[in-house]
Enzyme design. Structure first.
Site, PDB file in Angstrom:
ATOM      1  N   TYR A  95       0.840  -1.191   0.000  1.00 39.83           N
ATOM      2  CA  TYR A  95       0.000   0.000   0.000  1.00 39.83           C
ATOM      3  C   TYR A  95       0.875   1.241   0.000  1.00 39.83           C
ATOM      4  O   TYR A  95       2.061   1.194   0.340  1.00 39.83           O
ATOM      5  CB  TYR A  95      -0.928   0.021   1.219  1.00 39.83           C
ATOM      6  CG  TYR A  95      -0.205   0.171   2.544  1.00 39.83           C
ATOM      7  CD1 TYR A  95       0.007   1.430   3.098  1.00 39.83           C
ATOM      8  CD2 TYR A  95       0.265  -0.936   3.238  1.00 39.83           C
ATOM      9  CE1 TYR A  95       0.678   1.580   4.308  1.00 39.83           C
ATOM     10  CE2 TYR A  95       0.930  -0.805   4.445  1.00 39.83           C
ATOM     11  CZ  TYR A  95       1.135   0.460   4.977  1.00 39.83           C
ATOM     12  OH  TYR A  95       1.812   0.608   6.167  1.00 39.83           O
ATOM     13  N   CYS A  96       0.268   2.360  -0.377  1.00 39.72           N
ATOM     14  CA  CYS A  96       0.926   3.666  -0.306  1.00 39.72           C
ATOM     15  C   CYS A  96      -0.160   4.704  -0.043  1.00 39.72           C
ATOM     16  O   CYS A  96      -1.275   4.343   0.350  1.00 39.72           O
ATOM     17  CB  CYS A  96       1.715   3.972  -1.574  1.00 39.72           C
ATOM     18  SG  CYS A  96       0.730   3.952  -3.083  1.00 39.72           S
ATOM     19  N   THR A  97       0.123   5.960  -0.238  1.00 42.35           N
ATOM     20  CA  THR A  97      -0.833   7.005   0.128  1.00 42.35           C
ATOM     21  C   THR A  97      -2.075   6.983  -0.752  1.00 42.35           C
ATOM     22  O   THR A  97      -3.208   6.986  -0.251  1.00 42.35           O
ATOM     23  CB  THR A  97      -0.175   8.398   0.046  1.00 42.35           C
ATOM     24  OG1 THR A  97       0.990   8.403   0.871  1.00 42.35           O
ATOM     25  CG2 THR A  97      -1.131   9.483   0.523  1.00 42.35           C
ATOM     26  N   ILE A 124      -4.126   4.547   1.113  1.00 42.60           N
ATOM     27  CA  ILE A 124      -4.593   4.812   2.480  1.00 42.60           C
ATOM     28  C   ILE A 124      -5.793   5.743   2.474  1.00 42.60           C
ATOM     29  O   ILE A 124      -6.726   5.588   3.271  1.00 42.60           O
ATOM     30  CB  ILE A 124      -3.454   5.419   3.320  1.00 42.60           C
ATOM     31  CG1 ILE A 124      -2.282   4.456   3.399  1.00 42.60           C
ATOM     32  CG2 ILE A 124      -3.935   5.779   4.727  1.00 42.60           C
ATOM     33  CD1 ILE A 124      -1.018   5.064   3.972  1.00 42.60           C
TER      34      ILE A 124
END
Length: 285
Positions: A95-97, A124
């Site tokens: 995952y990332c932003t 996120i």
């Protein structure tokens, strides 16, 4: 990238490094459920300064200061985490932003032979929209604006209790702290650092901080040279020159350039002090 690319990866000259094809996209609900699979690896594709103030439960950081270092870190994960084949066969949940960085990172891992790569669609941000109580995300979500971060939990019993969920730690004393400031960045590279109010107040050189990469420069590399005496500056120049002379090879080119610039700054400041001393002596005659 390995010369042999997996069959489910295609070449696209408009994508990162010519790699196309990405991991399986998971919705916020699907990713939430997938985090219960303890046999997989939960991978945070963001930089350390983002991970340090908030992340998913059980997630590991790729240990990068900048996004450009992501690929070397992924190579280390594959080659050094209990054996290459073991990691390639495990499920990887990343995952990332907002999901963009995972598009590139998942394509890279697939090209390196990882078979089961999953990514949080929308990142996120999308997850926290679906789980306003924070779900399985702990701490704060880093944002790239003047706020620096936003609480992951915007509803629920935890928020109603008035308690703070702090996962960040002060870089210097390791006390709980998760608030970034514009004036607590690395003197050398401008990396953001978590520094608590107590360590700011007791910092021996006001306003000067050094990240883990440049910690070895903490006694010789400073932005503001005015507080230092001629004796201090001469010692800094000596230490910087010793370090400069120890750096060899093409891969040290940028570091050598950085040190030379700082040495020149120190020497310029020494000349200024000599002029001031000369003027003061003339006035006293």
């Amino acid at each position: 990238v390995d010369s042999v690319i997996q069959s489910h990866i295609f070449y696209d000259e408009n994508s990162f490094g010519g790699l196309g094809g990405v991991g399986h996209h998971l919705s916020a609900d699907e990713f939430h459920d997938a985090l219960s699979d303890k046999s997989g690896i939960v991978l945070d594709i963001r930089n350390d300064f983002e991970y340090n103030i908030g992340h998913f439960e059980g997630a590991r950081s790729v240990n990068t200061d900048t996004y450009a270092n992501t690929w070397d870190s992924l190579d280390k994960l594959i080659d050094g985490d209990g054996g290459e084949e073991e990691v390639k066969d495990r499920k990887i949940f990343m995952y990332c932003t907002g999901g963009i960085r995972c598009e590139k990172a998942s394509a890279y891992l697939l090209a390196k032979g990882c078979k089961n790569v999953y990514q949080l669609q929308g990142g996120i941000h999308r997850y926290l929209e679906q789980f306003p109580d924070g779900g399985k995300f702990v701490g704060k979500n880093y944002v790239f604006d003047a706020r620096y971060s936003i609480p992951a939990k915007t509803s629920g019993e935890y928020l109603d209790s008035g308690m703070e969920e702090i996962v960040g730690r002060c870089f210097y004393c390791n006390s709980p702290h998760d608030s970034y400031r514009p004036d607590t960045t690395c003197t050398v590279c401008n990396a953001q650092l978590l520094v608590c109010p107590e360590c700011i107040a007791t910092n021996p050189v006001c306003g000067e901080y050094h990240c883990r990469t440049h910690w070895h420069l903490r006694s010789m590399y400073f932005t503001s040279l005015e507080p230092f005496s001629a004796r201090d500056l001469k010692q800094q120049a000596q230490d910087l020159n010793l370090l400069l002379n120890s750096l060899e090879g093409k891969n040290q080119k940028n570091r050598r350039r950085t040190l030379r610039k700082q040495i020149q700054r120190v020497e310029n400041r020494l000349e200024e002090l000599e002029v001031l001393m000369s003027d003061n002596e003339s006035e006293s005659v």
